[in-house]
Enzyme design. Structure first.
Site, PDB file in Angstrom:
ATOM      1  N   LYS A   1      -1.767  -6.202  13.066  1.00  9.62           N
ATOM      2  CA  LYS A   1      -0.668  -6.110  12.868  1.00  9.62           C
ATOM      3  C   LYS A   1      -0.097  -4.708  13.644  1.00  9.62           C
ATOM      4  CE  LYS A   1       1.153  -3.346  10.012  1.00  9.62           C
ATOM      5  NZ  LYS A   1       1.472  -2.486   8.785  1.00  9.62           N
TER       6      LYS A   1
ATOM      7  N   ASP B   1       0.946  -1.258   0.042  1.00 11.30           N
ATOM      8  CA  ASP B   1       0.089  -0.070   0.020  1.00 11.30           C
ATOM      9  C   ASP B   1       0.819   1.237  -0.060  1.00 11.30           C
ATOM     10  OD1 ASP B   1       0.672  -0.856   2.536  1.00 11.30           O
ATOM     11  OD2 ASP B   1      -0.446   0.758   3.457  1.00 11.30           O
TER      12      ASP B   1
ATOM     13  N   TYR C   1      -0.755   0.738  14.912  1.00 10.46           N
ATOM     14  CA  TYR C   1       0.447   1.291  15.258  1.00 10.46           C
ATOM     15  C   TYR C   1       0.608   2.190  16.713  1.00 10.46           C
ATOM     16  CZ  TYR C   1       2.568   0.271  10.689  1.00 10.46           C
ATOM     17  OH  TYR C   1       2.872  -0.453   9.796  1.00 10.46           O
TER      18      TYR C   1
HETATM   19  C1  LIG Z   1       5.953   3.989   5.271  1.00 10.37           C
HETATM   20  C2  LIG Z   1       5.572   3.547   6.691  1.00 10.37           C
HETATM   21  O1  LIG Z   1       6.114   4.278   7.784  1.00 10.37           O
HETATM   22  C3  LIG Z   1       5.017   2.406   7.028  1.00 10.37           C
HETATM   23  O2  LIG Z   1       4.949   1.975   8.392  1.00 10.37           O
HETATM   24  C4  LIG Z   1       3.556   2.815   6.670  1.00 10.37           C
HETATM   25  O3  LIG Z   1       2.916   3.662   7.591  1.00 10.37           O
HETATM   26  C5  LIG Z   1       2.827   1.494   6.618  1.00 10.37           C
HETATM   27  C6  LIG Z   1       1.452   1.578   6.185  1.00 10.37           C
HETATM   28  N1  LIG Z   1       0.535   1.035   6.065  1.00 10.37           N
HETATM   29  C7  LIG Z   1       1.542   2.776   5.023  1.00 10.37           C
HETATM   30  O4  LIG Z   1       2.094   2.811   3.912  1.00 10.37           O
HETATM   31  O5  LIG Z   1       0.765   3.970   5.108  1.00 10.37           O
HETATM   32  O1  LIG Z   2       1.191  -1.540   5.094  1.00 10.29           O
HETATM   33  C1  LIG Z   2       2.211  -1.403   5.675  1.00 10.29           C
HETATM   34  C2  LIG Z   2       2.939  -2.350   6.508  1.00 10.29           C
HETATM   35  O2  LIG Z   2       1.709  -3.504   6.819  1.00 10.29           O
HETATM   36  C3  LIG Z   2       4.126  -2.454   6.868  1.00 10.29           C
HETATM   37  O3  LIG Z   2       5.183  -2.304   5.867  1.00 10.29           O
HETATM   38  P1  LIG Z   2       6.509  -2.278   6.249  1.00 10.29           P
HETATM   39  O4  LIG Z   2       7.178  -1.576   4.976  1.00 10.29           O
HETATM   40  O5  LIG Z   2       6.957  -3.733   6.298  1.00 10.29           O
HETATM   41  O6  LIG Z   2       6.808  -1.322   7.473  1.00 10.29           O
END
Ligand SMILES: CC(=O)[C@@H](O)[C@H](O)C[C@H](N)C(=O)O
Ligand SMILES: O=CC(=O)COP(=O)(O)O
Length: 266
Positions: A175, A26, A145
């Site tokens: 998660k 994503d 988170y």
């Molecule tokens: C890019 C990041 O810091 C990731 O931890 C994201 O926050 C994960 C998340 N699901 C995103 O891509 O928005």
């Molecule tokens: O959607 C993002 C995640 O689930 C975690 O991504 P990462 O790149 O492993 O932190």
């Protein structure tokens, strides 16, 4: 025992024997078209050949996912933000359960930043999403988170709070970030009856990645939802194979790296 046959069937499509190797992609909204996501087709082909149970994207990329996922599961993520916008913690809705079902998803996922200014709205949205998903027996993965002003994002107590919140509002899988070691992460896993999976964070060495996965499983977690460490790897199939060896075959770190053809000194 879970008596919702539809929910069980869909959970089985995104896991193997209760263990989860999910690769989220994503990040095209969050970070843009970074390494591994430009040619997302070949990345998805590699990681699903390598042993991923499911891939995760936003709904718009669904047409690029299905032809390449080799029969594995598919999760649609329904909120997002960018790292160039006013506040990355302010995730806004990008889809619904109905959207996810329309594009062929087996589950939905939603990101909440517990401790941020946006937590109240995100919590309400997650609770509503869980209710709507339950109408269709669609599993919800909550990416819960601990993030916000003054919050230590790896603090086990904050992470325990975040995963517990996900259970309380009705998610099926949660998660969160890894706390850094198996002993402290065990306290996070104990905070909920939901299967707990970890995010990988920014990419480390192959050994660091596999050690993190080993610690996670030793803590009693159910697997990973690991993005950048896998899709930004020069060989996504190989690193997935190594991660899969730990999650699905309980391999130790050296065995997992060797089995994947990755150097054990890495
Ligand atoms: C890019 C990041 O810091 C990731 O931890 C994201 O926050 C994960 C998340 N699901 C995103 O891509 O928005
Ligand atoms: O959607 C993002 C995640 O689930 C975690 O991504 P990462 O790149 O492993 O932190």
């Amino acid at each position: 025992m879970n008596t919702d046959v539809g929910l069980s069937a869909r959970l089985d499509r995104i896991s193997t024997d209760g263990r989860y190797l999910i690769v989220p992609m994503d990040h095209g909204i969050t970070l843009g078209p970074v390494t591994g996501l430009v040619d997302i087709e070949s990345t998805i082909d590699g990681i699903t050949r390598g042993g991923a149970d499911a891939v995760l994207t936003h709904k718009g990329t669904a047409p690029r996912v299905h032809p390449n996922k080799n029969g594995k599961g598919y999760i649609v993520h329904v909120n997002g933000s960018t790292d160039i916008g006013p506040d990355e913690n302010d995730k806004r809705l990008t889809g619904s359960v109905e959207d996810a079902l329309r594009v062929g998803a087996d589950a939905v996922s939603f990101h909440i930043n517990v401790g941020s200014d946006y937590e109240p709205d995100q919590m309400t949205q997650l609770a509503d999403l869980c209710s709507r998903a339950a109408d269709f027996s669609v599993p919800v993965l909550a990416m819960s988170y601990a993030r916000g002003p003054g919050i230590d994002e790896q603090d086990p107590e904050a992470l325990a709070h975040a995963v517990r919140l996900a259970e309380e509002v009705g998610a099926d899988v949660v998660k969160t970030a890894y706390s850094g070691d198996a002993e402290s992460f065990g306290r996070v896993v104990e905070a909920t009856r939901l299967p707990v999976v970890i995010a990988g964070g920014s990419r480390g060495t192959d050994r660091e990645t596999v050690e993190m996965v080993r610690g996670t499983m030793d803590a009693g977690a159910a697997g990973v939802s690991m993005g950048r460490s896998i899709f930004q790897h020069e060989n996504p199939e190989a690193i997935t194979r190594a991660v899969s060896a730990v999650i699905h075959d309980d391999a130790d770190v050296d065995t997992a790296l060797e089995r994947a053809g990755l150097g054990i000194e890495a």
